[in-house]
Each structure stands twice: as structure tokens, then as C-alpha cells.
Design an enzyme around this catalytic site. Sequence first.
Site, PDB file in Angstrom:
ATOM      1  N   ASP A 186       0.812  -1.001   0.067  1.00 20.84           N
ATOM      2  CA  ASP A 186      -0.060   0.151  -0.023  1.00 20.84           C
ATOM      3  C   ASP A 186       0.822   1.340   0.006  1.00 20.84           C
ATOM      4  OD1 ASP A 186      -2.197   1.382   0.081  1.00 20.84           O
ATOM      5  OD2 ASP A 186      -2.706   1.231   2.257  1.00 20.84           O
ATOM      6  N   ASN A 196     -11.030  -2.459  -5.422  1.00 23.30           N
ATOM      7  CA  ASN A 196     -10.193  -1.681  -6.258  1.00 23.30           C
ATOM      8  C   ASN A 196     -10.892  -1.355  -7.524  1.00 23.30           C
ATOM      9  OD1 ASN A 196      -7.096  -2.710  -4.865  1.00 23.30           O
ATOM     10  ND2 ASN A 196      -8.312  -0.979  -4.421  1.00 23.30           N
TER      11      ASN A 196
HETATM   12  C1  IPE Z   1      -5.470  -2.398  -0.079  1.00 23.86           C
HETATM   13  O1  IPE Z   1      -5.121  -1.413  -0.417  1.00 23.86           O
HETATM   14  C2  IPE Z   1      -5.430  -3.434  -1.428  1.00 23.86           C
HETATM   15  C3  IPE Z   1      -4.300  -3.502  -2.111  1.00 23.86           C
HETATM   16  C4  IPE Z   1      -3.073  -3.423  -1.486  1.00 23.86           C
HETATM   17  C5  IPE Z   1      -4.120  -4.320  -3.231  1.00 23.86           C
HETATM   18  P1  IPE Z   1      -6.202  -0.169  -0.551  1.00 23.86           P
HETATM   19  O2  IPE Z   1      -5.481   1.074  -0.557  1.00 23.86           O
HETATM   20  O3  IPE Z   1      -7.307  -0.534  -1.500  1.00 23.86           O
HETATM   21  O4  IPE Z   1      -6.994  -0.387   0.944  1.00 23.86           O
HETATM   22  P2  IPE Z   1      -7.819   0.581   1.809  1.00 23.86           P
HETATM   23  O5  IPE Z   1      -8.799   1.375   0.753  1.00 23.86           O
HETATM   24  O6  IPE Z   1      -6.913   2.095   2.116  1.00 23.86           O
HETATM   25  O7  IPE Z   1      -8.515   0.051   2.914  1.00 23.86           O
HETATM   26  C1  IPE Z   2      -1.606   0.297  -3.423  1.00 22.32           C
HETATM   27  O1  IPE Z   2      -1.326   1.788  -3.627  1.00 22.32           O
HETATM   28  C2  IPE Z   2      -1.847  -0.168  -4.741  1.00 22.32           C
HETATM   29  C3  IPE Z   2      -3.370  -0.576  -4.869  1.00 22.32           C
HETATM   30  C4  IPE Z   2      -4.123  -0.713  -4.037  1.00 22.32           C
HETATM   31  C5  IPE Z   2      -3.430  -1.247  -6.324  1.00 22.32           C
HETATM   32  P1  IPE Z   2      -2.592   2.668  -3.312  1.00 22.32           P
HETATM   33  O2  IPE Z   2      -2.957   3.158  -4.898  1.00 22.32           O
HETATM   34  O3  IPE Z   2      -3.560   2.170  -2.484  1.00 22.32           O
HETATM   35  O4  IPE Z   2      -1.785   3.945  -2.803  1.00 22.32           O
HETATM   36  P2  IPE Z   2      -2.531   5.003  -1.512  1.00 22.32           P
HETATM   37  O5  IPE Z   2      -2.906   3.949  -0.550  1.00 22.32           O
HETATM   38  O6  IPE Z   2      -3.730   5.782  -2.156  1.00 22.32           O
HETATM   39  O7  IPE Z   2      -1.456   5.963  -1.347  1.00 22.32           O
HETATM   40 MG    MG Z   3      -3.933   2.555  -0.678  1.00 23.06          MG
END
Ligand code: IPE
Ligand code: IPE
Ligand code: MG
Length: 246
Positions: free
Chosen positions: A21, A69
Amino acid sequence: MSLKVHIHTDILPKHIAIIMDGNGRWAKQKGMIRAFGHENGTKSVRQVVEASAELGILNLTLYAFSTENWNRPRLEVKTLMKLLISSLKKEIKTLQDNDIRLTAIGNLNMLPKKVHEELKEVINSTKNNSRMTLTLALSYGSREELTHAIKEITSKVKNNIISIENIDESIINKHLYTQNLPDVDLLIRTSGEQRISNFLLWQIAYAELYFTEVLWPDFTKEDLYKAIIEYQKRERRFGKTSEQLS
Ligand code: IPE
Ligand code: IPE
Ligand code: MG
């Protein structure tokens, strides 16, 4: 000096799972668009995959895309899917060179055809590799997985393939996408968030949780070593008392 020397190779976690993340925030800090963060996140993936294989970790599971997602802006979803295809194409050599088997968990039918096909191809061409199993969680959600398992089990009950009395934890395990994997020993989440976000709810029942502020594109081999060292300091009691363990 590398932290690697502090790792005890005889008590390694058998299964590490990572919630990767912080790509978006990493890019934002640099004044760039989110896609830039996702691209740089793939470098961390390579680091962690290589480091795990080198250490002798048998199972590594990476949360790459959740069922939730799909609700992101269409363009971001499209970028992530494109990146997946190009990474799969690019990394196949790393997988072969390191004797790594690729698998995937999740509702894979939801993926665009091109992604699904590329994925199947890499899974097929690495299926005889045996040093480490790398599992990508794609279009994965734990609740979806459990719902899917319940449907399969109840349909088997209805068709007299399983009887209700025989339903136990091992039957449930066998109907999850992770059926061939051991329980998670160490769960890592980057970016400072301290939540599970619908990842492997059943499989992490006794996992050690490790949270770090490091944003995913900054995560290196050394950060993985740090997590494993911390894991090895924990006493895993599984409900017993400390005295019973020694
Ligand atoms: C969790 O991250 C999913 C992945 C890393 C693929 P998100 O960024 O989607 O999670 P939330 O929404 O902050 O809980
Ligand atoms: C994790 O990084 C990747 C996926 C969930 C696909 P994020 O895209 O969630 O990055 P933040 O949490 O918005 O910084
Ligand atoms: Mg995230």
C-alpha cells in the site's frame, strides 16, 4: 551492513503475505500522478520476490488488486491492468531464473481477457518451478472467497458429495482459493495503515502482523529483512501459555 545476517534461517516464516500500500501517496509526495507510484511499486515487487527466494521463504503472497479496487476511477483501473500485463511479460525471466512458481488467487474471471490470458500463460510456464510459490491476489476479496467457498460446499452437500457432519476446517480450507497454501505466518502492510482491507481473513487467524510507515515504492530488501527479524522476536503461543512452549 545488511540486516540479512540477523535472520535465523531455521525459523523462517513459511508464508509471508504483503498488503502493498501507498503507491498513490508516494507519487503525490513527488508531485506526480498516481500511475507513477504504481510503476515504481513494481520495483519493490521485484526486490521482495528476489529477497524472499534468496532467503528460502517457501510462499509469498502479494495483494495487488482487491475486489474493492474495481471502484477506483476507470482510468486508474485501466492503468493498473496494463501495468500487470507488462510486468508479467517482463518478470517471467526473473521467475524462471529464480525457479519461482507463479499462482493467482481471486475472482480471476473479473479480469480483462488480456490480463487473464497473460496470467494463465505465466502460471503455466512456471508450474514446475519449486523454490518458492509466488501468489498474486488479483480481484481478490476475502469475503468473496468465503462466499464462493460456501456456495461450492453447499452445492456438494445438496448433491450428496459431502455430508454436513463432515464439514470441518480442513474442508473449508480446501474450498478457498488458497487451498494449496499453508496459513500465513507473517502479514506485512506498508504505508502506515493498520487495517486488513478484506485480505485473507481466514488464513491470517494466527499470523503475526507487521505494520510499517514505509510507502510501497520505497520498500526494499532491507525492509523485508527488518520485518522478518521482528517476526522472529515474537513468541507465537497459539492459545497456549508461554511455559507450555518451552
Ligand atoms: C489494499 O489497499 C489493497 C491492495 C493493496 C491491493 P487499499 O489502498 O485498496 O486499501 P484501503 O482502501 O486503504 O483500505
Ligand atoms: C496500493 O497503493 C496499490 C493498490 C491498491 C492497487 P494505493 O494505490 O492504494 O496507494 P495509496 O494508498 O492511495 O497511497
Ligand atoms: Mg491504498
